[in-house]
Design a protein around this motif. Structure first.
Motif, PDB file in Angstrom:
ATOM      1  N   ALA A 112       0.871  -1.184   0.000  1.00 17.32           N
ATOM      2  CA  ALA A 112       0.000   0.000   0.000  1.00 17.32           C
ATOM      3  C   ALA A 112       0.900   1.223   0.000  1.00 17.32           C
ATOM      4  N   VAL A 113       0.436   2.282  -0.628  1.00 13.85           N
ATOM      5  CA  VAL A 113       1.217   3.512  -0.770  1.00 13.85           C
ATOM      6  C   VAL A 113       0.314   4.709  -0.517  1.00 13.85           C
ATOM      7  N   ALA A 114       0.857   5.718   0.169  1.00 10.79           N
ATOM      8  CA  ALA A 114       0.133   6.973   0.374  1.00 10.79           C
ATOM      9  C   ALA A 114       1.026   8.121  -0.073  1.00 10.79           C
ATOM     10  N   THR A 115       0.427   9.128  -0.673  1.00  9.54           N
ATOM     11  CA  THR A 115       1.154  10.317  -1.100  1.00  9.54           C
ATOM     12  C   THR A 115       0.462  11.556  -0.544  1.00  9.54           C
ATOM     13  N   VAL A 116       1.265  12.460   0.016  1.00 11.18           N
ATOM     14  CA  VAL A 116       0.743  13.695   0.589  1.00 11.18           C
ATOM     15  C   VAL A 116       1.406  14.878  -0.116  1.00 11.18           C
ATOM     16  N   ALA A 117       0.625  15.747  -0.718  1.00 14.92           N
ATOM     17  CA  ALA A 117       1.163  16.914  -1.406  1.00 14.92           C
ATOM     18  C   ALA A 117       1.700  17.917  -0.398  1.00 14.92           C
ATOM     19  N   VAL A 121       4.700  23.819  -4.948  1.00 18.95           N
ATOM     20  CA  VAL A 121       4.401  23.091  -6.178  1.00 18.95           C
ATOM     21  C   VAL A 121       5.461  22.007  -6.406  1.00 18.95           C
ATOM     22  N   GLY A 122       5.024  20.803  -6.672  1.00 21.89           N
ATOM     23  CA  GLY A 122       5.941  19.699  -6.930  1.00 21.89           C
ATOM     24  C   GLY A 122       6.488  19.025  -5.682  1.00 21.89           C
ATOM     25  N   GLU A 123       6.068  19.488  -4.523  1.00 16.86           N
ATOM     26  CA  GLU A 123       6.568  18.943  -3.258  1.00 16.86           C
ATOM     27  C   GLU A 123       5.614  17.864  -2.755  1.00 16.86           C
ATOM     28  N   SER A 124       6.158  16.731  -2.319  1.00 20.52           N
ATOM     29  CA  SER A 124       5.297  15.662  -1.814  1.00 20.52           C
ATOM     30  C   SER A 124       6.089  14.716  -0.923  1.00 20.52           C
ATOM     31  N   THR A 125       5.355  13.990  -0.087  1.00 20.86           N
ATOM     32  CA  THR A 125       5.927  12.948   0.750  1.00 20.86           C
ATOM     33  C   THR A 125       5.156  11.667   0.488  1.00 20.86           C
ATOM     34  N   SER A 126       5.871  10.567   0.293  1.00 20.47           N
ATOM     35  CA  SER A 126       5.208   9.294   0.036  1.00 20.47           C
ATOM     36  C   SER A 126       5.566   8.288   1.115  1.00 20.47           C
ATOM     37  N   TYR A 127       4.617   7.405   1.404  1.00 24.14           N
ATOM     38  CA  TYR A 127       4.763   6.376   2.426  1.00 24.14           C
ATOM     39  C   TYR A 127       4.438   5.033   1.773  1.00 24.14           C
ATOM     40  N   SER A 212       9.160   2.437   3.358  1.00 22.54           N
ATOM     41  CA  SER A 212       9.888   3.500   2.685  1.00 22.54           C
ATOM     42  C   SER A 212       9.137   4.814   2.856  1.00 22.54           C
ATOM     43  N   ILE A 213       9.864   5.853   3.266  1.00 23.08           N
ATOM     44  CA  ILE A 213       9.274   7.196   3.374  1.00 23.08           C
ATOM     45  C   ILE A 213      10.161   8.142   2.583  1.00 23.08           C
ATOM     46  N   SER A 214       9.572   8.842   1.621  1.00 16.07           N
ATOM     47  CA  SER A 214      10.353   9.646   0.691  1.00 16.07           C
ATOM     48  C   SER A 214       9.772  11.046   0.552  1.00 16.07           C
ATOM     49  N   PHE A 215      10.657  12.030   0.548  1.00 19.12           N
ATOM     50  CA  PHE A 215      10.258  13.417   0.321  1.00 19.12           C
ATOM     51  C   PHE A 215      10.843  13.897  -0.992  1.00 19.12           C
ATOM     52  N   SER A 216      10.031  14.503  -1.828  1.00 20.50           N
ATOM     53  CA  SER A 216      10.482  15.088  -3.089  1.00 20.50           C
ATOM     54  C   SER A 216      10.238  16.586  -3.056  1.00 20.50           C
TER      55      SER A 216
END
Length: 244
Positions: A112-117, A121-127, A212-216
């Motif tokens: 399962a994956v979650a994405t938070v804006a 602009v273009g910034e997000s964190t995914s779990y 995995s936790i990722s920030f873009s």
């Protein structure tokens, strides 16, 4: 041999998935601790429903979080593969790695994956949480993660929407409550200027689970961002340990 990994090139980070890569080199021998852990009874994997529940808890305080389960992930994989294969990635060995990363065989893996804006602009964190029912795939991902090896693809180029981009990746130091922790920084430049498409990612192994936790986006204080992601990873570890 296929190697399961928590590979963190920018494309994989953007898709917020764990995947597989194929390399001509065998993974280094596992440490004594890793070998002993492989011989120990395997932890019970989580069901698809439980994995999704963990991800939902990680973003419970975030408005607008988008959550997708394993069925939706599997349905999107062909499109993701087509996208990556059209990017003209060089050198060729890195194109192979990234393309295969987007053609995941997720049978036996509940995800399962979650994405938070973000605010910008273009910034997000995914779990991302993946629980392995397939013991062979779990064993391979453990070996590859413990190696902490970018397999020679710490620098490569790719084309997106007619633009040529240069990408780089590096391993960073980080520790967490997980049994094994990795941290990776990826950067993207266009015509010598860095663009906010890179990411910082921390990942951990907890029993039969990978988190995995990722920030873009743009980051001013690298260590502060890593510390923030590790803190969130520890929350995920605690949630997973409750289910064991």
């Amino acid at each position: 041999m296929k190697k399961r990994s928590l590979w963190l090139l920018p494309l994989a980070g953007a898709l917020a998935l764990t995947g597989c890569s194929d390399s001509g080199n065998e993974a280094p021998a596992a440490s004594d601790e890793a070998q002993s852990s492989e011989q120990a009874p395997a932890a019970e994997p989580l069901s698809s429903e439980k994995v999704k529940e963990v991800v939902e808890k990680l973003v419970a305080d975030e408005s607008g979080a988008q959550i997708i389960d394993g069925a939706a992930i599997a349905e999107s994989l062909p499109q993701a593969k087509e996208l990556v294969e059209g990017m003209n990635i060089e050198p060729a060995k890195c194109a192979e790695l990234v393309a295969q990363q987007s053609s995941w065989d997720i049978e036996g893996i509940n995800m399962a994956v979650a994405t938070v804006a973000g605010a910008e602009v273009g910034e997000s964190t995914s779990y991302s949480v993946a629980s392995y029912e397939d013991d062979a795939k779990l064993s391979e991902i453990k070996k590859t993660v413990e190696a902490k090896d970018l397999q020679g693809c710490d620098s490569f180029s790719m084309e997106m929407q007619g633009m040529k981009l240069n990408a780089s990746a590096e391993m960073l130091d980080a520790t967490s409550d997980a049994k094994v922790t990795t941290a990776t920084k990826t950067s993207i430049t266009m015509e010598g200027t860095e663009v906010p498409m890179g990411s910082y990612t921390v990942q951990g192994l907890v029993g039969a689970n990978a988190v995995s936790i990722s920030f873009s986006g743009a980051v001013e204080d690298e260590q502060a961002k890593i510390d923030e992601l590790v803190k969130e990873l520890n929350v995920a570890v605690a949630e997973l340990e409750k289910t064991q």
